[in-house]
Structures are given as C-alpha cells and as structure tokens.
Design a protein around this motif. Sequence first.
Motif, PDB file in Angstrom:
ATOM      1  N   ARG A   3      -1.016   5.163  -2.237  1.00 50.81           N
ATOM      2  CA  ARG A   3      -0.613   3.818  -1.839  1.00 50.81           C
ATOM      3  C   ARG A   3      -1.765   3.170  -1.074  1.00 50.81           C
ATOM      4  O   ARG A   3      -2.370   3.799  -0.218  1.00 50.81           O
ATOM      5  CB  ARG A   3       0.624   3.865  -0.951  1.00 50.81           C
ATOM      6  CG  ARG A   3       1.129   2.500  -0.504  1.00 50.81           C
ATOM      7  CD  ARG A   3       2.328   2.653   0.407  1.00 50.81           C
ATOM      8  NE  ARG A   3       3.441   3.280  -0.280  1.00 50.81           N
ATOM      9  CZ  ARG A   3       4.382   2.614  -0.925  1.00 50.81           C
ATOM     10  NH1 ARG A   3       4.331   1.308  -0.971  1.00 50.81           N
ATOM     11  NH2 ARG A   3       5.370   3.255  -1.519  1.00 50.81           N
ATOM     12  N   CYS A   6      -4.063  -4.352  -1.138  1.00 50.78           N
ATOM     13  CA  CYS A   6      -4.494  -5.005  -2.372  1.00 50.78           C
ATOM     14  C   CYS A   6      -5.995  -4.897  -2.575  1.00 50.78           C
ATOM     15  O   CYS A   6      -6.477  -4.923  -3.696  1.00 50.78           O
ATOM     16  CB  CYS A   6      -4.059  -6.465  -2.384  1.00 50.78           C
ATOM     17  SG  CYS A   6      -4.658  -7.428  -1.000  1.00 50.78           S
ATOM     18  N   GLN A 305       4.018  -5.014  -6.270  1.00 50.43           N
ATOM     19  CA  GLN A 305       3.340  -3.742  -6.508  1.00 50.43           C
ATOM     20  C   GLN A 305       2.666  -3.726  -7.877  1.00 50.43           C
ATOM     21  O   GLN A 305       3.142  -4.358  -8.824  1.00 50.43           O
ATOM     22  CB  GLN A 305       4.331  -2.570  -6.449  1.00 50.43           C
ATOM     23  CG  GLN A 305       4.975  -2.360  -5.098  1.00 50.43           C
ATOM     24  CD  GLN A 305       5.926  -1.168  -5.104  1.00 50.43           C
ATOM     25  OE1 GLN A 305       6.227  -0.588  -6.139  1.00 50.43           O
ATOM     26  NE2 GLN A 305       6.382  -0.791  -3.919  1.00 50.43           N
ATOM     27  N   LEU A 318      -0.141   3.664  -6.940  1.00 49.14           N
ATOM     28  CA  LEU A 318       0.605   2.470  -6.547  1.00 49.14           C
ATOM     29  C   LEU A 318      -0.207   1.659  -5.550  1.00 49.14           C
ATOM     30  O   LEU A 318      -0.704   2.208  -4.558  1.00 49.14           O
ATOM     31  CB  LEU A 318       1.947   2.854  -5.935  1.00 49.14           C
ATOM     32  CG  LEU A 318       2.912   1.717  -5.590  1.00 49.14           C
ATOM     33  CD1 LEU A 318       4.349   2.208  -5.666  1.00 49.14           C
ATOM     34  CD2 LEU A 318       2.648   1.140  -4.197  1.00 49.14           C
ATOM     35  N   GLU A 320      -0.022  -1.940  -3.272  1.00 45.52           N
ATOM     36  CA  GLU A 320       0.731  -3.108  -2.824  1.00 45.52           C
ATOM     37  C   GLU A 320      -0.180  -4.325  -2.822  1.00 45.52           C
ATOM     38  O   GLU A 320      -1.354  -4.238  -2.441  1.00 45.52           O
ATOM     39  CB  GLU A 320       1.303  -2.870  -1.427  1.00 45.52           C
ATOM     40  CG  GLU A 320       2.408  -1.839  -1.409  1.00 45.52           C
ATOM     41  CD  GLU A 320       3.119  -1.791  -0.076  1.00 45.52           C
ATOM     42  OE1 GLU A 320       2.532  -2.218   0.943  1.00 45.52           O
ATOM     43  OE2 GLU A 320       4.275  -1.313  -0.038  1.00 45.52           O
TER      44      GLU A 320
END
Length: 391
Positions: A3, A6, A305, A318, A320
């Motif tokens: 995670r 951006c 996402q 993943l 964000e």
Amino acid sequence: MVRSGCGALHLAFQIIGRKSVTKTSIGYGIVGCGMMGREHIRNIALLPDAHVAAIFEPDSEMLGAALALAPDARPAASVAELLAMNEVDCVLIASPNHHHLAQLEEIAERRPLPVLVEKPLFTDVADAGRIAALKARLPFVWVAMEYRYMPPVAAFLKQASDATGGIRMLTLREHRFPFLTKVGDWNRFNRNTGGTFVEKCCHFFDLMRLILKSDPVRVTASAGQAVNHLDERYGGETPDILDHGYVLVDFVSGARAMLELCMFAEGSRYQEELCAVGGNGKIECLVPGPGRFWPAHLGSAPVPQLIVSPRNPPRPQLLEIPVEPQLLEAGDHNGSTYFEHARFVAAVRGQGKVEVTLQDGWWAVVMGLAAEISARQGRAIDLASEFALPT
C-alpha cells in the motif's frame, strides 16, 4: 499487498488561489446552470486564468443560485444575448441533453466560439449526421467527458497497457444512486435524455474507446426498468428510462468490453470499478461516489484505489490515489471537472490540444443508442450496418 500513496501517479496540476479578473483572463459564457452547470462554475472559480463572464439560465431559482457562485457574471435572457457580450471568450453548454445540438448550431451561426459541451452531444439517431457539419463551423468543440480526468481513472489509463501487456478484456461497472430530480423532470424520459445508456453511460463508452484505442463494431445489451421511478407520473406518463443492464461491445482490435450498470445500488462502497485484463496481468480502479452521499455514521469516505495484479510473479499492489479536499468540495466527480477545465482553457489559449473531439462525442452517443436499441429489440447491433460511421 503493498500500500502506498499516489506518488508519481498523481496528476501534475496544482490548485492556485483565485486571482482577480484581468484582461488576460478567459471569460466563460455559461448556458444552463442546474446541478452540473453549478459544478462547472465552482471549478472555473479555482482556475487562476478564467472566470464566468455571463450566464443564461431560464429558471429563476437556478439563475439565482448560479449568480451567487459567480456574482460578477452578467445574466443573459437568451443564448443570443450571451453571445453578444464581448467579454465572453468561450461557451460552456450544460443545459438539458435535448438542447445541446441546437445550441451548438446557434453558436456556430451567431458567433463561432470555442465550446465545452456537456455530454451527450445529441439524443436522437436521426440527428447523428448533424455533428459532422459543426466541425467546420466552430473553432473547436470539446465534449465534457469528466470521467477521463478523475485522478484514479487517469492513473489507470496511464498504466493499463503496461500492466496487462495489451488489454483483451475490459469491464466497467457503475453501481450508484437513481437519477436525481431535475427542473421540469426532463431526465425521466428517453425522448429528452436519449435513454439511460446515452445519458448516463456515454462516459463509459468513451472510456472504452480511449482505453482500448480501437473503435467498436458490435453492441449487444440486456437491460430493463426494475426498481426506480415505477410509481412516478408526469403529465400522466410513467418514466421510461432504464435503471439497470449489461452491454457487451466487440472492437476492431478483437478486444471485448462489458458495461454493468445498476442505478439502485447506492449502498456500495465504490461507485465505479474498472478492470482490464491481458496476457501479462490485470489492473483495477475503484472510485467512490460523491462524498456528500456517503453516510456520515460510517466515518470518512473511501479513498480511490488502483490495484495492479501481475500474473508472474503474482503480487497484487494497491495504491491509494487521494483527491484534494478542495476539489472534492467543488463537485461530484472526484476533481475531474477542475482538471478538464484547466486543459480546456489551455486549448482556448492555443497552448493545448482538444482532447475530447466531436468524433469522440459522436461515438459515445452512437454506442449508447445502439445499446438502447439492442436492449429493447433483443438483438445485436452491427454499427456499420445501422449508422453512417465516420471515415
């Protein structure tokens, strides 16, 4: 699963504080100031080099709300009066769907200016041929396809080809709230909207062509009206707009795309979901709906996402992709309206190209019209056989 923020995926635009209007500021003439028109006004106010110069809105309540957002704008009693104002450098059309084409033609006739026109370009199969004539009569027309400019969708577009190794399957899903109430309830009837697959879904058909870099050849749809608007009556008429359905599209490239629409699923965590798959892997994009509709008791609204899932080695990642709060407050489209206007103003100044052309807008409507015909007649639509395709 990894995670991260951006990072480099974030669009390279910065919000600049609103400056006072100068001689070099681009003056917009706004035609239509309903919910979407006012979203445009709020986003134009964030631009450092543009302002709303004039507004034509026949509904007095809507006009008052628009002038409250743009107090320096001059009200106009008609499109003709708006075009006669020298301070208007370009025009935004955000009127009901069935007025778009005639208003474009009036601008071309009276005072040809650059135009940003909300989707859809037209609503009737019989009017498809009128679009080509506008190209030579106006400096340029940019069709407002906001979904292209949502930061998570823009990141998806940038990475889709590399992540998949060439897209073979594309799925676009929208699970959302029913159509909102509009002035005069114009959006309850196909004759005004072009049908749900035109009014709501031309965004997705535009994305299909953009993502796949190919034109469609065949459209097959299954759809209906199962839940929404069934008990409503307007002048004795029951709304005839679809509220759910599937659309399959075959493309020249051999790729296939599917749209899944449900307009009675506002309880969803994400409103739009994009998924592209190719020989090397899969990429997904998850986009929440308008923050103002997110239930307050659930806490903060979801963050968009992007999920990249290679085949070898399997390792989903993943990321964000948050959107600036100021942009979220300015509209319901995850900041896309701001980015769209920034690019449009650059094109008006001759510093950028038109990114969503008349031909793009034409294709999006034709795909929607074909889906409407297919769903109602129960047959696949060969586009070359039923529409005069552009050469």
